[in-house]
Motif scaffolding. Sequence first.
Motif, PDB file in Angstrom:
ATOM      1  N   ILE A 118       3.748   4.434 -13.184  1.00 50.16           N
ATOM      2  CA  ILE A 118       3.124   4.311 -11.866  1.00 50.16           C
ATOM      3  C   ILE A 118       1.714   3.747 -12.011  1.00 50.16           C
ATOM      4  O   ILE A 118       0.892   4.296 -12.757  1.00 50.16           O
ATOM      5  N   ASP A 119       1.452   2.657 -11.316  1.00 52.94           N
ATOM      6  CA  ASP A 119       0.091   2.123 -11.288  1.00 52.94           C
ATOM      7  C   ASP A 119      -0.699   2.925 -10.266  1.00 52.94           C
ATOM      8  O   ASP A 119      -0.660   2.662  -9.059  1.00 52.94           O
ATOM      9  N   ALA A 120      -1.396   3.939 -10.760  1.00 52.81           N
ATOM     10  CA  ALA A 120      -2.179   4.820  -9.896  1.00 52.81           C
ATOM     11  C   ALA A 120      -3.617   4.333  -9.747  1.00 52.81           C
ATOM     12  O   ALA A 120      -4.460   5.042  -9.197  1.00 52.81           O
ATOM     13  N   ASP A 121      -3.883   3.129 -10.237  1.00 48.28           N
ATOM     14  CA  ASP A 121      -5.194   2.512 -10.034  1.00 48.28           C
ATOM     15  C   ASP A 121      -5.111   1.682  -8.756  1.00 48.28           C
ATOM     16  O   ASP A 121      -4.801   0.484  -8.794  1.00 48.28           O
ATOM     17  N   MET A 122      -5.360   2.328  -7.646  1.00 52.98           N
ATOM     18  CA  MET A 122      -5.256   1.657  -6.345  1.00 52.98           C
ATOM     19  C   MET A 122      -6.572   0.992  -5.954  1.00 52.98           C
ATOM     20  O   MET A 122      -6.859   0.767  -4.775  1.00 52.98           O
ATOM     21  N   ARG A 123      -7.366   0.649  -6.978  1.00 53.44           N
ATOM     22  CA  ARG A 123      -8.624  -0.050  -6.762  1.00 53.44           C
ATOM     23  C   ARG A 123      -8.583  -1.411  -7.469  1.00 53.44           C
ATOM     24  O   ARG A 123      -8.897  -2.434  -6.874  1.00 53.44           O
ATOM     25  N   LYS A 124      -8.176  -1.394  -8.754  1.00 57.21           N
ATOM     26  CA  LYS A 124      -8.034  -2.638  -9.515  1.00 57.21           C
ATOM     27  C   LYS A 124      -6.699  -2.611 -10.261  1.00 57.21           C
ATOM     28  O   LYS A 124      -6.658  -2.508 -11.495  1.00 57.21           O
ATOM     29  N   PRO A 125      -5.597  -2.706  -9.539  1.00 54.63           N
ATOM     30  CA  PRO A 125      -4.275  -2.605 -10.177  1.00 54.63           C
ATOM     31  C   PRO A 125      -3.938  -3.828 -11.032  1.00 54.63           C
ATOM     32  O   PRO A 125      -4.325  -4.956 -10.703  1.00 54.63           O
ATOM     33  N   THR A 126      -3.224  -3.614 -12.137  1.00 51.45           N
ATOM     34  CA  THR A 126      -2.809  -4.733 -12.997  1.00 51.45           C
ATOM     35  C   THR A 126      -1.356  -4.624 -13.464  1.00 51.45           C
ATOM     36  O   THR A 126      -0.824  -5.585 -14.025  1.00 51.45           O
ATOM     37  N   VAL A 127      -0.710  -3.490 -13.244  1.00 46.83           N
ATOM     38  CA  VAL A 127       0.646  -3.293 -13.770  1.00 46.83           C
ATOM     39  C   VAL A 127       1.610  -4.354 -13.247  1.00 46.83           C
ATOM     40  O   VAL A 127       2.478  -4.842 -13.977  1.00 46.83           O
TER      41      VAL A 127
END
Length: 235
Positions: free
Chosen positions: A82-91
């Motif tokens: 899960i890409d839980a970086d909802m600020r700078k996502p890269t997945v």
Amino acid sequence: MANKKKTNSLRDVARKLVVVTDPKSVVSEQFRTTRTNINFSMPDGDLSTLLITSSLPSEGKSTVSANLACLFAQEGKKVVLIDADMRKPTVHYTFHMTNTIGLSNLLTKKIDAMEAVKETDIENLKIITSGPIPPNPADLLSAKSMDEVIVELKKEFDLILFDAPPVLSVTDAQILANKSEGTILVISAGSTDKDSALKAKELLLASKAKIIGTVMNNFKLEKDHYYYQYYGTTE
């Protein structure tokens, strides 16, 4: 123009899946060692939720997350990254996916859990991208809906792996660490200063995170090092 440059920059740092493209390399072997150490860290049972974070940006936490997700899937576990970086996502860049729907849609209950799950070319590995960037990522992650998502995903997957933002930048990683059974802190050799690493550790412990280890990224082995000599050549 600025937004285009930012997008291109994120694409440029899309994480390399070295365990897939070069499985016999020294780096891939180190990732496998990390997977083994994680498995041994939970002798009383399987780890079902794992958080990967770092103290500051650009320390390699997304590289570690993506490669570990692949390795756990290769081991036979049903894994969702899960890409839980909802600020700078890269997945979504790493796995060459669109990011029109994902975690943010899921947490605002616009879709259900399995609608957010995307297929990959790697057997046993699924992805949930970040989705559209919301104005309130920390609020979404701390909401009851996040707990409900974890419960739902545990019914379908053996391991939920979160790629979270850096600890010292925002509170998101602390919130998720409190909800995860294990946390890995990524440190970049030669660039992460001691004070930042210690502060990140303190913040994680304050959120009652179970830190099961650290990963030192970007550490260069000399060619006369015994490990390099043993694993550094292909048969």
